[in-house]
Design a protein around this motif. Structure first.
Motif, mmCIF file in Angstrom:
data_model
loop_
_atom_site.group_PDB
_atom_site.id
_atom_site.type_symbol
_atom_site.label_atom_id
_atom_site.label_comp_id
_atom_site.label_asym_id
_atom_site.label_seq_id
_atom_site.Cartn_x
_atom_site.Cartn_y
_atom_site.Cartn_z
ATOM 1 N N PHE A 656 -18.859 16.647 -11.725
ATOM 2 C CA PHE A 656 -17.875 16.041 -11.071
ATOM 3 C C PHE A 656 -18.203 14.705 -10.488
ATOM 4 O O PHE A 656 -17.437 13.691 -10.465
ATOM 5 C CB PHE A 656 -17.059 16.975 -10.219
ATOM 6 C CG PHE A 656 -15.791 17.963 -10.979
ATOM 7 C CD1 PHE A 656 -14.607 17.591 -10.915
ATOM 8 C CD2 PHE A 656 -16.379 18.981 -11.360
ATOM 9 C CE1 PHE A 656 -13.941 18.340 -11.714
ATOM 10 C CE2 PHE A 656 -15.600 20.014 -12.157
ATOM 11 C CZ PHE A 656 -14.354 19.543 -12.258
ATOM 12 N N ARG A 657 -19.191 14.832 -9.957
ATOM 13 C CA ARG A 657 -19.725 13.799 -9.284
ATOM 14 C C ARG A 657 -19.967 12.481 -9.984
ATOM 15 O O ARG A 657 -19.839 11.288 -9.882
ATOM 16 C CB ARG A 657 -21.098 14.052 -8.458
ATOM 17 C CG ARG A 657 -20.602 15.029 -7.164
ATOM 18 C CD ARG A 657 -22.016 15.574 -6.586
ATOM 19 N NE ARG A 657 -22.676 14.586 -6.042
ATOM 20 C CZ ARG A 657 -22.400 14.189 -4.656
ATOM 21 N NH1 ARG A 657 -21.414 14.482 -3.907
ATOM 22 N NH2 ARG A 657 -23.221 13.185 -3.981
ATOM 23 N N THR A 658 -20.883 12.928 -11.141
ATOM 24 C CA THR A 658 -21.104 11.762 -12.303
ATOM 25 C C THR A 658 -20.006 11.346 -12.759
ATOM 26 O O THR A 658 -19.934 9.984 -12.938
ATOM 27 C CB THR A 658 -22.005 12.603 -13.410
ATOM 28 O OG1 THR A 658 -23.164 13.068 -12.691
ATOM 29 C CG2 THR A 658 -22.367 11.341 -14.136
ATOM 30 N N TYR A 659 -18.770 12.033 -13.070
ATOM 31 C CA TYR A 659 -17.517 11.498 -13.743
ATOM 32 C C TYR A 659 -16.875 10.845 -12.801
ATOM 33 O O TYR A 659 -16.422 9.591 -13.153
ATOM 34 C CB TYR A 659 -16.883 12.764 -13.936
ATOM 35 C CG TYR A 659 -15.231 12.665 -14.268
ATOM 36 C CD1 TYR A 659 -14.849 11.936 -15.255
ATOM 37 C CD2 TYR A 659 -14.382 12.687 -13.215
ATOM 38 C CE1 TYR A 659 -13.355 11.609 -15.756
ATOM 39 C CE2 TYR A 659 -13.016 12.497 -13.330
ATOM 40 C CZ TYR A 659 -12.447 12.060 -14.466
ATOM 41 O OH TYR A 659 -11.445 11.719 -14.826
ATOM 42 N N ASN A 660 -16.832 10.958 -11.333
ATOM 43 C CA ASN A 660 -15.877 10.209 -10.437
ATOM 44 C C ASN A 660 -16.655 9.103 -10.505
ATOM 45 O O ASN A 660 -16.119 8.021 -10.036
ATOM 46 C CB ASN A 660 -15.769 11.046 -9.143
ATOM 47 C CG ASN A 660 -14.669 12.112 -9.118
ATOM 48 O OD1 ASN A 660 -13.897 11.886 -9.941
ATOM 49 N ND2 ASN A 660 -14.760 13.415 -8.557
ATOM 50 N N ALA A 661 -18.101 8.848 -10.247
ATOM 51 C CA ALA A 661 -18.883 7.818 -9.890
ATOM 52 C C ALA A 661 -18.652 6.698 -11.010
ATOM 53 O O ALA A 661 -18.070 5.541 -10.744
ATOM 54 C CB ALA A 661 -20.085 8.278 -9.917
ATOM 55 N N SER A 662 -18.476 7.191 -12.272
ATOM 56 C CA SER A 662 -18.676 6.369 -13.358
ATOM 57 C C SER A 662 -17.166 5.773 -13.518
ATOM 58 O O SER A 662 -17.074 4.627 -13.929
ATOM 59 C CB SER A 662 -18.995 6.963 -15.028
ATOM 60 O OG SER A 662 -20.467 7.300 -14.582
ATOM 61 N N TRP A 663 -16.258 6.819 -13.199
ATOM 62 C CA TRP A 663 -14.792 6.305 -13.543
ATOM 63 C C TRP A 663 -14.242 5.330 -12.477
ATOM 64 O O TRP A 663 -13.646 4.230 -12.678
ATOM 65 C CB TRP A 663 -14.000 7.603 -13.432
ATOM 66 C CG TRP A 663 -13.285 7.715 -15.063
ATOM 67 C CD1 TRP A 663 -13.671 8.760 -15.658
ATOM 68 C CD2 TRP A 663 -12.627 6.905 -15.586
ATOM 69 N NE1 TRP A 663 -13.013 8.758 -16.810
ATOM 70 C CE2 TRP A 663 -12.349 7.588 -16.897
ATOM 71 C CE3 TRP A 663 -12.061 5.748 -15.357
ATOM 72 C CZ2 TRP A 663 -11.703 7.037 -18.068
ATOM 73 C CZ3 TRP A 663 -11.202 5.257 -16.621
ATOM 74 C CH2 TRP A 663 -11.035 6.013 -17.775
ATOM 75 N N THR A 664 -15.051 5.481 -11.031
ATOM 76 C CA THR A 664 -14.910 4.424 -10.198
ATOM 77 C C THR A 664 -15.446 2.946 -10.394
ATOM 78 O O THR A 664 -14.798 1.987 -10.475
ATOM 79 C CB THR A 664 -15.423 4.793 -8.680
ATOM 80 O OG1 THR A 664 -14.829 6.139 -8.513
ATOM 81 C CG2 THR A 664 -15.350 3.804 -7.737
#
Length: 910
Positions: A656-664
């Motif tokens: 989730f952290r990787t996903y949110n970081a990359s989408w941001t």
């Protein structure tokens, strides 16, 4: 809850105790649920628009907090319970220096020390500011704005996921379909979570087992990976082209067959078929590990003292004493726990190796650390360091060459016939354990690792490297499913240490690639995950409700999952290991988190949460729970990750952290404009990275040297302004009439319009010129000696320094007359104007860099850039905006992310 009330409660609903900790019943009591709901409705009515808020109601703090909040601090909170697709609920945070009513819905969810808030009290300035602002500006983007922006990012992510679902998918075999099918929801908790054995007891049992070192089988992978590893298909290696033509990858030639004799630099594994992760290699040859050099005893005249008496120690005891002596002026020398642990271990070494004696051989009993004087050893070590610094370049180069020659055999291995770089091939030297934060074992002695403790993993047909003379290897294995080359167990925490391939190797690159592809895959499942855990927030089963609440916190506020720690580990916690005292609840729906997060960094934030989540947390903290009790007493990290796997194979909280970081970052890139200088574009990239770091809780304490560095940068800018001012004076020397035509142009910048500063700067210029001359003279002499020639005499240096007197006279004349004579070959107004323009560009670049450094001084950009943002997005930024890749990634990172650099173009999207 009184004891009589508890006695009358049905057995299944009574809180249970285990090991002194209170554990919630299996099911949520309906009466408690209704009570919380009614109280919530009363609070909503009190906070209705147009109705005055009751100060007592607004300042009420629930379940264990000290003191009431002032009425002035009450916030107005918007209900967001219907926002299923929003990744971050509006949040509030508390940081030093900012009152609670100033902190409206923010998204700064840091697990490090919060950002300093002196700037937050001022109104936020527009993003584009005048470049003439030299002081530390207030251009930090308000954190409440980041929350809104991230909601937009997640909405965009949801739309993109739906588009990807609509695109044709590759054919799935019946077997794969059955494996990916989501398991039906079990209406009752699992045996592990609904057992009469509470989580607290389960954790203690697991911790006790973990503390025992168990020797592994020779052919067994020491760190087995749980769960199945998904196959990564060829088409995943090269990003697909979307319906809109985005995500296009560069066409590359097919890679060489696996096992062909070629270096890793030429092996483009990201275009090859990815294996299932079971067998890592066919052939493996390496040179083992490099041991630290043996201890060299100190000169006979260097002795530590005990109670004022110089003492003689055995080499083993002297070495350990030297570890403490080297830290004499470090923070550890003031840490009582560090000292206590060191002294206890050192006394054991003294006891084992003959103790301490005075110069006459009389035994001296070491009983008090306060009587120990390590100063003579410290001064000796300091002198050695200074002598090393003072070495000539010739000596330093010779020393470096010798070091490289010794290390060269260990730096590379032959992995399936390819030359791959080895990472940490050096065995850790002995020393004092420091740990992170307030680690209870800090100061303990790390013993010297012997060859007999080391297991080598190597090919069956390979030549086993010889161990050091007089020793033998602990074991030799041929485990083709393991990616480590050597392993041993350290003595402090009984952790297994591994020698692995370097981060630039193809194996590490494949690991990174799979991680980011896993985060990209989450886009397709995120909506359903959020709908389901939102539904489970109201489940009757305690375990299910706790699990849903924990997942909410992980998703919305990027909390780490967290695991139970043993008594001999630092008391750092994550979401699942939060205790009663780590959160404070404040009506209507504010949660104040305060605990030690990763690396023992204080996490101190105030967030607005969904009303149902707030109600759940009230239930989880309800009496008789008290400080020390687990907040989520029915779940562990494994329960969350098991639930995730029903939606997507390999999904964990970290994804989730990787996903949110990359989408941001993806969203930020889409909004960037291709304008400005490279420095300004780089600052824009850092600003985007800063938002990611804040949203992912990556903060840091401002460096102790930050203010000094900023002063130095400001001085450099003023020095450039002084050069510009002198050039303008030279123009007036050629054309005096121009001053009346352009009076503003010929005025000095405000920052240097000071006669005293100008004189001080002139003195500084003279001193800097002196250093340059002396340095050049020394370098030329070294070169002469290298070539076997005679070095220059000191009189030559004196002659060269004569130019300094000319500089002083020139400055004195300029200050008295106010004029600067035009100098240079064929001086002209046009030439000086060109020079002024170049200096002005340098000034603007330095200003931009200075602002960028100030704005990111309390945010850790490296963590998010290296570990959470898909590196392909950084490559896209560089290619799209013409920024050199060297600005974003250092040489080591360019090697590490070679797969990302060569696999995408400027149109690729996460």
């Amino acid at each position: 809850m009184s004891s009589s009330d508890e006695d009358e409660m049905p057995l299944a609903r009574r809180p249970r105790k285990s090991g002194g900790r209170v554990v919630l019943p299996d099911k949520i009591d309906p009466a408690v649920d209704r009570q919380m709901e009614e109280e919530s409705m009363e609070i909503d009515a009190a906070h209705a628009p147009g109705i005055a808020i009751d100060p007592a109601k607004a300042s009420k703090v629930i379940n264990g907090t000290s003191g009431k909040r002032k009425a002035a601090m009450k916030p107005t909170v918007k209900d967001e319970s219907d926002s299923d697709n929003e990744p971050l609920s509006k949040r509030r945070r508390t940081v030093n220096g900012i009152s609670r009513h100033q902190l409206s819905d923010e998204s700064d969810d840091s697990d490090a020390i919060p950002l300093k808030s002196s700037r937050a009290k001022k109104p936020a300035k527009p993003k584009e500011q005048s470049e003439s602002d030299f002081e530390a500006d207030d251009s930090d983007i308000p954190l409440q704005k980041l929350s809104k922006e991230k909601k937009e990012i997640e909405k965009a992510a949801s739309k993109q996921a739906k588009k990807e679902k609509a695109t044709p998918k590759t054919k799935v075999t019946p077997k794969a379909k059955a494996a990916n099918k989501r398991k039906p929801k079990d209406e009752s908790p699992s045996d592990a979570s609904d057992s009469d054995v509470p989580i607290a007891k389960q954790r203690k049992t697991a911790s006790a087992k973990k503390g025992k070192a168990v020797k592994k089988e020779e052919d067994e992978e020491p760190t087995p990976v749980k769960g199945k590893k998904a196959k990564v298909k060829v088409e995943e290696a090269a990003p697909k082209k979307t319906a809109k033509g985005k995500g296009k990858a560069k066409d590359e030639e097919a890679p060489s067959p696996e096992g062909e004799d070629e270096d890793a630099e030429g092996y483009k594994w990201w275009l090859a078929e990815q294996g299932d992760g079971k067998q890592k290699w066919e052939t493996l040859q390496h040179s083992g590990v490099m041991f630290p050099p043996p201890y060299e005893v100190l000169p006979t005249n260097i002795k530590m003292k005990y109670n004022g008496v110089p003492i003689v120690l055995s080499p083993e005891a002297e070495e350990v004493a030297g570890f403490m002596a080297a830290l004499l002026e470090a923070d550890q020398a003031k840490d009582q726990k560090f000292i206590e642990n060191f002294f206890a271990d050192w006394k054991e070494v003294l006891k084992k190796f003959g103790g301490a004696k005075d110069q006459n051989g009389k035994t001296i009993k070491i009983e008090s650390y306060d009587k120990c004087d390590f100063r003579p050893m410290f001064e000796y070590f300091t002198a050695q360091k200074e002598a090393k610094k003072a070495m000539s370049n010739v000596e330093k180069k010779a020393l470096k060459a010798e070091k490289e020659k010794v290390e060269e055999p260990y730096q590379y291995c032959q992995w399936n016939g390819r030359k791959e770089k080895v990472g940490n091939f050096r065995v850790e030297p002995p020393g004092l354990f420091r740990g992170r934060g307030e680690h209870p074992k800090r100061g303990m002695l790390k013993l010297r690792v012997q060859p007999e403790q080391i297991t080598l993993n190597i090919g069956k047909e390979a030549t086993v490297p010889p161990p050091p003379k007089g020793h033998k290897w602990g074991n030799i294995v041929h485990n083709q499913t393991a990616s480590w080359l050597a392993m041993w167990t350290e003595n402090i925490n009984n952790n297994v240490k591994y020698v692995m391939l370097a981060v630039t190797s193809s194996l590490k690159g494949q690991s990174d690639f799979k991680k980011y592809e896993k985060a990209r895959e989450l886009k397709k499942h995120i909506d359903k995950i959020r709908r389901d855990y939102t539904r489970d927030l109201s489940d009757k089963q305690t375990m299910i409700r706790q699990r849903a609440t924990a997942i909410y916190l992980i998703d919305k506020f990027a909390l780490r999952a967290g695991n139970e720690k043993g008594d001999d580990e630092a008391d750092t916690v994550g979401c699942c290991s939060l205790r009663y005292e780590h959160i404070t609840l404040e009506e209507p729906n504010l949660v104040h988190f305060k605990f030690l997060g990763k690396d023992s960094i204080q996490f101190d934030q105030l967030y607005t949460v969904d009303k149902q989540v707030f109600k759940n947390l009230r239930i989880f903290k309800k009496a008789p729970k008290a400080p020390g009790d687990d907040l989520f007493d029915r779940i562990q990290t494994k329960h969350i990750n098991e639930w995730f796997k029903d939606y997507m194979e390999g999904l964990s909280a970290k994804v989730f952290r990787t996903y949110n970081a990359s989408w941001t970052m993806q969203k930020e890139l889409a909004e960037m404009k291709n304008v400005g200088t490279v420095a300004q574009k780089y600052a824009a990239y850092n600003e985007a990275n800063k938002k990611v770091a804040i949203l992912c809780n990556h903060q840091r304490t401002k460096s102790k040297m930050h203010d000094t560095q900023m002063e130095k940068k400001m001085y450099e800018i003023k020095a450039l302004m002084y050069q510009k001012w002198r050039l303008k004076k030279m123009i007036l020397d050629l054309e005096p009439k121009l001053k009346k035509k352009k009076p503003e142009y010929f005025r000095p910048d405000a920052e240097i319009d000071n006669d005293e500063w100008i004189r001080e700067h002139q003195e500084w210029l003279v001193e800097e010129e002196k250093k340059k001359i002396e340095k050049k003279f020394a370098k030329e002499n070294e070169k002469l000696l290298e070539n076997g020639e005679k070095e220059m005499k000191a009189t030559e240096l004196k002659t060269r320094l004569g130019v300094l007197n000319d500089m002083k006279k020139e400055f004195t004349k300029e200050n008295s007359s106010g004029k600067v004579a035009a100098v240079g070959k064929s001086p002209s107004v046009e030439k000086f104007e060109e020079q002024i323009a170049k200096i002005e560009e340098k000034v603007q670049t330095r200003i931009s860099m200075m602002k960028d450094k100030e704005n990111t001084s309390e945010v850790s950009l490296g963590t998010s850039k290296i570990n959470y943002i898909d590196p392909r997005l950084s490559v896209v930024f560089c290619k799209r905006f013409g920024v050199p890749l060297e600005k974003i990634f250092a040489k080591a990172l360019r090697d590490k992310f070679k797969w990302a650099i060569e696999s995408v173009d400027e149109n690729w999207e996460f």
